[in-house]
Design an enzyme around this catalytic site. Structure first.
Site, PDB file in Angstrom:
ATOM      1  N   ASP A 111     -15.428   1.389   9.252  1.00 23.92           N
ATOM      2  CA  ASP A 111     -16.220   0.810   8.109  1.00 23.92           C
ATOM      3  C   ASP A 111     -17.147   1.676   7.432  1.00 23.92           C
ATOM      4  OD1 ASP A 111     -15.497  -0.319   5.166  1.00 23.92           O
ATOM      5  OD2 ASP A 111     -16.632  -2.001   5.627  1.00 23.92           O
ATOM      6  N   CYS A 122       7.170   1.379 -10.252  1.00 24.78           N
ATOM      7  CA  CYS A 122       5.866   0.387  -9.553  1.00 24.78           C
ATOM      8  C   CYS A 122       4.780   0.850 -10.480  1.00 24.78           C
ATOM      9  CB  CYS A 122       5.839   0.008  -8.963  1.00 24.78           C
ATOM     10  SG  CYS A 122       5.217  -1.538  -8.512  1.00 24.78           S
TER      11      CYS A 122
HETATM   12  S1  SF4 Z   1       0.612  -1.071  -5.312  1.00 27.74           S
HETATM   13 FE1  SF4 Z   1       2.113  -2.121  -5.629  1.00 27.74          FE
HETATM   14  S2  SF4 Z   1       1.854  -2.799  -6.768  1.00 27.74           S
HETATM   15 FE2  SF4 Z   1       0.724  -0.708  -7.194  1.00 27.74          FE
HETATM   16  S3  SF4 Z   1       2.161   0.296  -7.964  1.00 27.74           S
HETATM   17 FE3  SF4 Z   1       2.285   1.161  -5.341  1.00 27.74          FE
HETATM   18  S4  SF4 Z   1       4.187  -0.662  -5.139  1.00 27.74           S
HETATM   19 FE4  SF4 Z   1       3.650  -1.807  -7.712  1.00 27.74          FE
END
Ligand code: SF4
Ligand code: SF4
Length: 355
Positions: free
Chosen positions: A133, A190
């Protein structure tokens, strides 16, 4: 006999790491993207990301001369807890990663054990450096290069089987090893994380990824930011006392995320109400959080966050404890409490309206 990549991964599993892979140690092509992000001011007040230490992230050999390979490891921290609901106006919310012990020590211990195991197998002297980190490395970029996952639009590293609830650590070695292959990006079309972020902190790019503007991010504001929260951001932090998990909660890759049984990451945080947290002394805070990541905010920052969450709760029962906090000798706490009280309006007026 020279140690192999397969042997190192087996040893990493013995040291408690669920994920392990090998990244090449050369200069990182992601550095220009990181520099662009910093130049745009999105690091907020985190100077350690933009000063001379920022540039060290371009090349891991700045941390270990003659480094040849980087072992990237992942350690799951997802454990059941009552404190992780994203809206809890009575108790407040504390991010999943902060429920257990300070992960720096846990991961450092595991990586040091890994070095000892490698030394017992590898027939020649070698150099090593453990990083968790705080070292100037582009951890997620290295983890992707090591095959641990892809960087999602929520800017977290996502593993296809394990989701994103894990810590990252690195072991730099002067031992040459064959690197792993980065997996494909599986975000597809998504954009749940972008749409769910309450402060629009995830900025989509024209290349299909996103930047995280820390200045707008609840995690940054509740953990790293000192002093009053910027105008308009107090409301947005809702009941978050430390960190924010919303953009990970909504990610479909976390639907079946595994639960860790590691005792270090079981929740050790009591379900104390905001009203009781508001009465915490410096010693109470130390007693509860000294070994937790929450310690980073120190007493003053945590009580500021408690005051903000009390104001956001809208609960009339929070008025009196806020009045006490507004008299605090700590200017950060007193200021947050005064601003929170403004949200309640005059006490008598509220009583009159309710009759
Ligand atoms: S990180 Fe997860 S919620 Fe965000 S676009 Fe990618 S798959 Fe979808
Ligand atoms: S941590 Fe919270 S505020 Fe920050 S980007 Fe994710 S959803 Fe937005």
């Amino acid at each position: 006999m020279a140690i192999s990549e397969i042997q190192i991964k087996e040893l990493a599993a013995q040291c408690g790491f669920e994920l392990a892979g090998v990244a090449p140690a050369g200069p990182l092509i992601d550095y220009s993207r990181f520099a662009q992000w910093g130049e745009a001011g999105m690091a907020g007040g985190m100077a350690y990301l933009t000063d001379h230490r920022g540039e060290m992230r371009s090349d891991p050999s700045s941390l270990l001369p003659h480094v040849q390979s980087i072992i990237c490891v992942g350690k799951l921290y997802n454990a059941p807890s009552d404190r992780v609901k994203n809206a809890d106006p009575v108790h407040g919310t504390i991010s999943r990663y902060a429920q257990g012990e300070d992960y720096h020590e846990v991961l450092r211990g595991g990586l040091k054990a890994l070095v000892a195991k490698i030394a017992a197998v590898h027939g020649e002297p070698f150099g090593s450096r453990v990083c968790v980190d705080t070292a100037p490395l582009l951890e997620r970029s290295l983890a992707r290069a090591a095959g641990l996952g892809w960087i999602g639009r929520n800017t977290c590293l996502i593993n296809q089987s394990s989701g994103s609830w894990f810590f990252l650590g690195e072991l730099l070695l002067t031992i040459p090893l064959a690197p792993d292959t980065p997996p494909p990006d599986r975000c597809g079309t998504c954009r749940r994380c972008i749409d769910a972020c309450p402060t629009n902190a995830l900025i989509p790019t024209d290349k299909g990824g996103s930047f995280l503007d820390a200045r707008l991010c609840i995690s940054y504001l509740t953990i790293e930011h000192r002093g009053d929260l910027p105008p308009g951001m107090s409301d947005a932090t809702g009941s978050h006392l430390f960190g924010c998990d919303i953009c990970q909660e909504v990610c479909p890759w976390n639907r079946r995320a595994p639960i860790t049984e590691d005792p270090a990451f079981q929740s050790k945080i009591p379900t104390t109400s905001l009203v009781d947290l508001a009465a915490y002394s410096d010693d109470d805070f130390a007693h509860t959080f000294r070994r937790s990541p929450v310690w980073r905010t120190k007493y003053s920052g945590f009580l500021r966050n408690v005051a903000v969450a009390m104001g956001n709760s809208g609960e009339e029962g929070m008025r009196e404890p806020l009045q006490i906090l507004a008299e605090s000798t700590d200017p950060q706490i007193a200021s947050a409490a005064r601003h929170a009280l403004e949200r309640f309006g005059p006490a008598q007026q509220v009583c009159a309206e309710s009759q």
